[in-house]
Design a protein around this motif. Structure first.
Motif, PDB file in Angstrom:
ATOM      1  N   LEU A  80       0.836  -1.230   0.068  1.00  0.00           N
ATOM      2  CA  LEU A  80      -0.032  -0.050  -0.075  1.00  0.00           C
ATOM      3  C   LEU A  80       0.856   1.467   0.139  1.00  0.00           C
ATOM      4  N   ARG A  81       2.179   1.071   0.246  1.00  0.00           N
ATOM      5  CA  ARG A  81       3.061   2.482   0.502  1.00  0.00           C
ATOM      6  C   ARG A  81       2.942   3.272  -0.758  1.00  0.00           C
ATOM      7  N   PRO A  82       3.053   2.661  -2.180  1.00  0.00           N
ATOM      8  CA  PRO A  82       3.071   3.485  -3.163  1.00  0.00           C
ATOM      9  C   PRO A  82       1.883   4.360  -3.083  1.00  0.00           C
ATOM     10  N   LYS A  83       0.674   3.882  -2.761  1.00  0.00           N
ATOM     11  CA  LYS A  83      -0.719   4.284  -2.803  1.00  0.00           C
ATOM     12  C   LYS A  83      -0.729   5.677  -1.797  1.00  0.00           C
ATOM     13  N   ALA A  84       0.002   5.588  -0.812  1.00  0.00           N
ATOM     14  CA  ALA A  84      -0.108   6.554   0.144  1.00  0.00           C
ATOM     15  C   ALA A  84      -0.001   8.257  -0.161  1.00  0.00           C
ATOM     16  N   LEU A  85      -0.722   8.824   0.562  1.00  0.00           N
ATOM     17  CA  LEU A  85      -0.894  10.295   0.232  1.00  0.00           C
ATOM     18  C   LEU A  85      -1.215  11.103   1.532  1.00  0.00           C
ATOM     19  N   LEU A  86      -0.990  12.339   1.397  1.00  0.00           N
ATOM     20  CA  LEU A  86      -1.541  13.219   2.641  1.00  0.00           C
ATOM     21  C   LEU A  86      -2.963  13.395   2.168  1.00  0.00           C
ATOM     22  N   VAL A  87      -3.845  13.754   3.363  1.00  0.00           N
ATOM     23  CA  VAL A  87      -5.067  14.121   3.022  1.00  0.00           C
ATOM     24  C   VAL A  87      -5.449  15.421   3.982  1.00  0.00           C
ATOM     25  N   ARG A  88      -6.314  16.005   3.738  1.00  0.00           N
ATOM     26  CA  ARG A  88      -6.814  17.264   4.369  1.00  0.00           C
ATOM     27  C   ARG A  88      -8.062  16.877   4.887  1.00  0.00           C
ATOM     28  N   VAL A  89      -8.342  16.866   6.329  1.00  0.00           N
ATOM     29  CA  VAL A  89      -9.355  16.276   6.996  1.00  0.00           C
ATOM     30  C   VAL A  89     -10.403  17.318   7.358  1.00  0.00           C
ATOM     31  N   ASP A  90     -11.889  17.190   7.098  1.00  0.00           N
ATOM     32  CA  ASP A  90     -12.872  17.755   7.699  1.00  0.00           C
ATOM     33  C   ASP A  90     -13.455  17.112   8.795  1.00  0.00           C
ATOM     34  N   THR A  91     -13.016  17.369  10.077  1.00  0.00           N
ATOM     35  CA  THR A  91     -13.270  16.514  11.267  1.00  0.00           C
ATOM     36  C   THR A  91     -14.712  16.632  11.603  1.00  0.00           C
ATOM     37  N   VAL A  92     -15.542  17.519  11.249  1.00  0.00           N
ATOM     38  CA  VAL A  92     -16.884  17.889  11.281  1.00  0.00           C
ATOM     39  C   VAL A  92     -17.784  16.788  10.331  1.00  0.00           C
ATOM     40  N   SER A  93     -17.451  17.051   9.136  1.00  0.00           N
ATOM     41  CA  SER A  93     -18.318  16.470   8.095  1.00  0.00           C
ATOM     42  C   SER A  93     -18.041  14.955   7.794  1.00  0.00           C
ATOM     43  N   GLY A  94     -16.424  14.597   8.176  1.00  0.00           N
ATOM     44  CA  GLY A  94     -16.040  13.308   7.946  1.00  0.00           C
ATOM     45  C   GLY A  94     -15.361  13.297   6.686  1.00  0.00           C
ATOM     46  N   LEU A  95     -15.256  14.289   5.824  1.00  0.00           N
ATOM     47  CA  LEU A  95     -14.938  14.145   4.433  1.00  0.00           C
ATOM     48  C   LEU A  95     -13.197  14.371   4.539  1.00  0.00           C
ATOM     49  N   TYR A  96     -12.800  14.174   3.419  1.00  0.00           N
ATOM     50  CA  TYR A  96     -11.178  14.571   3.184  1.00  0.00           C
ATOM     51  C   TYR A  96     -10.841  14.464   1.812  1.00  0.00           C
ATOM     52  N   SER A  97      -9.932  15.352   1.495  1.00  0.00           N
ATOM     53  CA  SER A  97      -9.473  15.373   0.122  1.00  0.00           C
ATOM     54  C   SER A  97      -7.830  15.436   0.002  1.00  0.00           C
ATOM     55  N   THR A  98      -7.483  15.014  -1.138  1.00  0.00           N
ATOM     56  CA  THR A  98      -5.923  14.860  -1.105  1.00  0.00           C
ATOM     57  C   THR A  98      -5.067  16.093  -1.103  1.00  0.00           C
ATOM     58  N   ALA A  99      -3.859  16.050  -0.464  1.00  0.00           N
ATOM     59  CA  ALA A  99      -3.156  17.014  -0.343  1.00  0.00           C
ATOM     60  C   ALA A  99      -1.609  16.493  -1.114  1.00  0.00           C
ATOM     61  N   GLY A 100      -1.986  15.435  -1.752  1.00  0.00           N
ATOM     62  CA  GLY A 100      -0.573  14.944  -2.445  1.00  0.00           C
ATOM     63  C   GLY A 100       0.643  14.224  -1.548  1.00  0.00           C
ATOM     64  N   GLY A 101       1.759  14.068  -2.197  1.00  0.00           N
ATOM     65  CA  GLY A 101       2.643  13.444  -1.347  1.00  0.00           C
ATOM     66  C   GLY A 101       3.226  12.102  -1.943  1.00  0.00           C
ATOM     67  N   THR A 102       4.343  11.750  -1.189  1.00  0.00           N
ATOM     68  CA  THR A 102       4.709  10.486  -1.515  1.00  0.00           C
ATOM     69  C   THR A 102       5.302   9.716  -0.334  1.00  0.00           C
ATOM     70  N   TYR A 103       5.333   8.410  -0.331  1.00  0.00           N
ATOM     71  CA  TYR A 103       5.908   7.806   0.770  1.00  0.00           C
ATOM     72  C   TYR A 103       7.417   7.371   0.584  1.00  0.00           C
ATOM     73  N   LYS A 104       8.131   7.625   1.683  1.00  0.00           N
ATOM     74  CA  LYS A 104       9.672   7.417   1.914  1.00  0.00           C
ATOM     75  C   LYS A 104      10.001   6.930   3.255  1.00  0.00           C
TER      76      LYS A 104
END
Length: 567
Positions: free
Chosen positions: A430-454
């Motif tokens: 799963l590591r190549p699929k990992a990315l940062l996400v920005r989280v809305d803790t009220v709605s429970g939704l989150y969106s990509t913030a990009g990034g790479t695993y290392k």
């Protein structure tokens, strides 16, 4: 040095704006505007004017002066399809959100798209390839790119600096006898023991129009003390249009003396993100109302300010009543005035509690390190010093890290920060699929913030404060055919269309092949729509075709659609 630069820009602008009869209209319909120059937008000032096209696409667009086509852009976002024309007077006109180009330009662009096998192109056109005369047809208006509806985005730029100029200074026939409208004014305490209406927090006051000018409702004398900043919520309007547009000029006067003034004649794209310092960003984040601040943060490097006294901050400590006046004008000279009084009244108030982990200076590099997170902020990432806050809590089931609350999303970041978050229990596949996400803790939704695993961390760039965590994207994009039925029959004769979407990392690569050869698909990102128009010059028709469409997201997940049809 800063003021010498401003003087030179004013002289240059005066020379360009003196050519008031140089340009003709880009559309041969009444010029009714839905957007104005330097209008306040998300993270940027609007760089041109938006001309309504009567609710339809396909209106002929004409060159406003003699010149040569210097640049052509095709993009699924931004201006969509756009043409740039350089003129002998040192300016460039820009025409955006076009439906298509005229036939010879269209074929030139399409040839390069097929050569590069890319819908998205940004072409520097060889000099002399397309010479145009004033009022010569160049394209048709559209709704491409990040457009919110059919219109023509039109700009005039200084060719050498590429800075956008205010097109309304060139006497285009736009009807405007409507002055700016003022909705409310805000007073803001700017030091620990300052207060407004005996409170150490900002307060807004609604206004009303009467007797030829604006006044605060109820006509109060507002008690204030200490260092006070002012901000105003306002929009301009044009005749025959209900769209809210931007004002041209704001002046703040204190007891008749000028403290603050700006004019929107020109700006540079390099400085446009300073809009987040120009407005009360926190108020916009909270209420979606944009207030022009009339004080200037130390890290605000906008060049639009004509005059600033003491950073636009009023120091009110003398026990007297003072008169405050806002004067607002639009480009055509229509003017609105807001008058009110404040009174210096001292009272002991408790400043808001500021709990923070460290004070970050706006004019130097800053680093933050804590368990499971590392952030590097470049110099001038902020507009003022930041009392930086941080906390974390356990991540949700779908996350592979804690949820890190990085300061306060109501505070803007100017330049990207480098952030790394430590992962937890993430399996190797799963590591190549990992990315940062920005989280809305009220709605429970989150969106990509990009990034790479290392090496156990996911690293990427952020340009907003907020809640962040690590997730993985293993879900491939969705592809829905709109023109091919289950039996492989076409429901449209001139094109094939698909609706495409991706849940997290976003659409990265679109590759369509007809009979094994790359086929051009136009991509409208806002509607998740891709379209291929059958081209008898490039593909043999009147036969059965083998078709393959592959959509790949930024995490490398792929969906392939295959079909066979007669065309």
């Amino acid at each position: 040095m800063k003021y010498l630069t401003i003087i030179l820009l004013i002289l240059l602008s005066a020379n360009l704006y003196g050519q008031s009869n140089y340009y003709s209209e880009p559309l041969k319909i009444p010029l009714i505007l839905s957007g104005s120059f330097a209008e306040l937008r998300s993270n940027h000032f609007h760089s041109g004017i938006d001309i309504k096209t009567q609710g339809v696409t396909g209106i002929p667009v004409y060159s406003v002066a003699d010149g040569v086509v210097s640049r052509i852009v095709v993009s699924p976002t931004g201006f969509g399809k756009a043409v740039y024309i350089d003129h002998p007077n040192g300016t460039t006109s820009v025409y955006g959100h076009l439906e298509n180009f005229r036939e010879d330009i269209e074929e030139y662009v399409k040839n390069i798209q097929y050569e590069k096998e890319s819908f998205r192109v940004d072409l520097q056109v060889p000099d002399g390839s397309f010479e145009v005369k004033q009022n010569e047809f160049i394209a048709r208006s559209g709704n491409t790119g990040s457009s919110g509806g059919p219109h023509l985005h039109f700009e005039i730029r200084d060719t050498e600096s590429e800075e956008p100029l205010n097109p309304l200074k060139f006497d285009f026939p736009v009807k405007d006898n409507t002055p700016p409208r003022i909705f409310s004014v805000m007073l803001v305490p700017l030091s620990d023991y300052s207060h407004v209406d005996y409170n150490a927090v900002k307060k807004s006051f609604p206004v009303e129009f009467r007797n030829g000018s604006y006044h605060i409702k109820g006509n109060p004398i507002i008690p204030v003390y200490g260092q006070i900043g002012f901000a105003i919520q306002t929009n301009d309007f044009f005749d025959e249009s209900h769209n809210r547009c931007g004002v041209y000029s704001i002046q703040l006067k204190f007891d008749g003396e000028l403290y603050y003034s700006f004019k929107m004649d020109r700006f540079s794209f390099a400085e446009t993100r300073y809009i987040n310092s120009h407005i009360d960003y926190g108020e916009y984040n909270h209420s979606r109302r944009r207030f022009h601040k009339t004080w200037v943060d130390p890290g605000n490097r906008l060049s639009i300010y004509e005059y600033i006294r003491e950073s636009g901050i009023l120091r009110v400590t003398d026990g007297n009543i003072h008169h405050v006046r806002f004067e607002l004008t639009d480009t055509h000279g229509n003017k609105s005035v807001l008058d009110f009084n404040i009174e210096s009244k001292s009272r002991k108030v408790s400043p808001p509690q500021k709990e923070y982990v460290e004070l970050m200076k706006y004019d130097r590099e800053n680093q933050f390190r804590s368990g499971g997170i590392k952030i590097d902020f470049p110099k001038n990432a902020f507009y003022t010093d930041i009392p930086f806050k941080y906390s974390k809590k356990a991540g949700w089931e779908e996350f592979f890290s804690d949820i890190h609350t990085v300061h306060d999303e109501s505070v803007p970041i100017h330049t990207s920060a480098r952030m790394s978050i430590e992962t937890k229990n993430i399996e190797k596949h799963l590591r190549p699929k990992a990315l940062l996400v920005r989280v809305d803790t009220v709605s429970g939704l989150y969106s990509t913030a990009g990034g790479t695993y290392k090496n156990g961390w996911v690293t990427g760039n952020i340009r907003n404060f907020g809640n962040y965590a690590v997730a993985v994207d293993t879900v491939p994009p969705r592809v829905i055919p709109l023109s091919i039925n289950n039996n492989g029959e076409l429901s449209e004769t001139k094109r094939i269309r698909f609706r495409i979407s991706d849940d997290l990392s976003g659409i990265h690569i679109i590759e369509g092949k007809l009979d094994g050869r790359w086929a051009l698909f136009e991509y409208d990102a806002k509607s998740n729509l891709i379209t291929h128009y059958f081209d008898p010059e490039r593909f043999e028709l009147q036969k059965r075709h083998q078709f393959e469409l592959t959509i790949t997201d930024y995490s490398g997940n792929t969906t392939t659609y295959e079909a066979s049809f007669w065309k």
